[in-house]
Design an enzyme around this catalytic site. Sequence first.
Site, PDB file in Angstrom:
ATOM      1  N   HIS A 117      17.129 -31.016  10.530  1.00  0.00           N
ATOM      2  CA  HIS A 117      16.411 -31.710  11.601  1.00  0.00           C
ATOM      3  C   HIS A 117      15.054 -31.059  11.805  1.00  0.00           C
ATOM      4  O   HIS A 117      14.760 -30.000  11.254  1.00  0.00           O
ATOM      5  CB  HIS A 117      17.212 -31.688  12.907  1.00  0.00           C
ATOM      6  CG  HIS A 117      17.362 -30.321  13.492  1.00  0.00           C
ATOM      7  ND1 HIS A 117      18.324 -29.430  13.055  1.00  0.00           N
ATOM      8  CD2 HIS A 117      16.662 -29.679  14.458  1.00  0.00           C
ATOM      9  CE1 HIS A 117      18.207 -28.299  13.734  1.00  0.00           C
ATOM     10  NE2 HIS A 117      17.205 -28.427  14.592  1.00  0.00           N
ATOM     11  N   ASP A 126      12.477 -29.678  14.749  1.00  0.00           N
ATOM     12  CA  ASP A 126      12.297 -29.333  16.158  1.00  0.00           C
ATOM     13  C   ASP A 126      10.914 -29.793  16.591  1.00  0.00           C
ATOM     14  O   ASP A 126       9.908 -29.344  16.050  1.00  0.00           O
ATOM     15  CB  ASP A 126      12.415 -27.824  16.372  1.00  0.00           C
ATOM     16  CG  ASP A 126      13.852 -27.326  16.306  1.00  0.00           C
ATOM     17  OD1 ASP A 126      14.761 -28.121  16.576  1.00  0.00           O
ATOM     18  OD2 ASP A 126      14.044 -26.143  16.001  1.00  0.00           O
ATOM     19  N   HIS A 156      10.674 -28.934  22.106  1.00  0.00           N
ATOM     20  CA  HIS A 156      11.901 -28.130  22.094  1.00  0.00           C
ATOM     21  C   HIS A 156      11.640 -26.718  22.622  1.00  0.00           C
ATOM     22  O   HIS A 156      12.485 -26.135  23.290  1.00  0.00           O
ATOM     23  CB  HIS A 156      12.462 -28.084  20.671  1.00  0.00           C
ATOM     24  CG  HIS A 156      13.760 -27.350  20.547  1.00  0.00           C
ATOM     25  ND1 HIS A 156      14.849 -27.624  21.325  1.00  0.00           N
ATOM     26  CD2 HIS A 156      14.137 -26.349  19.708  1.00  0.00           C
ATOM     27  CE1 HIS A 156      15.848 -26.824  20.988  1.00  0.00           C
ATOM     28  NE2 HIS A 156      15.438 -26.041  20.003  1.00  0.00           N
TER      29      HIS A 156
END
Length: 143
Positions: A53, A55, A59
Amino acid sequence: MCKEEVVDLTWPIESSMMVYPGLTRPVFQWVGRYNSEGYNSTRFSMEAHTGTHIDAPLHFIPDGAPIDSIPLDRFYGVAKLLRFDVEPRGQQISCEELKKRCPALEGGEILILDTGVHRYFGKSDFFSRYPILTIEAARWLVE
């Protein structure tokens, strides 16, 4: 002459896959089956920080950009590989080390850091071995 090729660096999403401690594994649930509803359909849910994934700045930065505001073309392109030959053991990768070892990058090129930690994916010590960039190293890459 270089041959252009798209390389998928992602891990498959599976209900039994390793997730960060405290997170829930992905859930796949049949909501329609061909033999009863006349079609196949699946409900899928997972935590945003599961598997491969990205960020978003949001985040870690309170007023940072959310992922949907970053243009998709920032996530693919010409890349250079920096392979580390040190066994991954949770160490920090410093700005000095990157400056010393990083190949010259042209504007918009992507740098892939091969730390070797992928060899431990699925093993109990994966997360304790995961190398991280120092804040200074991350800033240097962005600049």
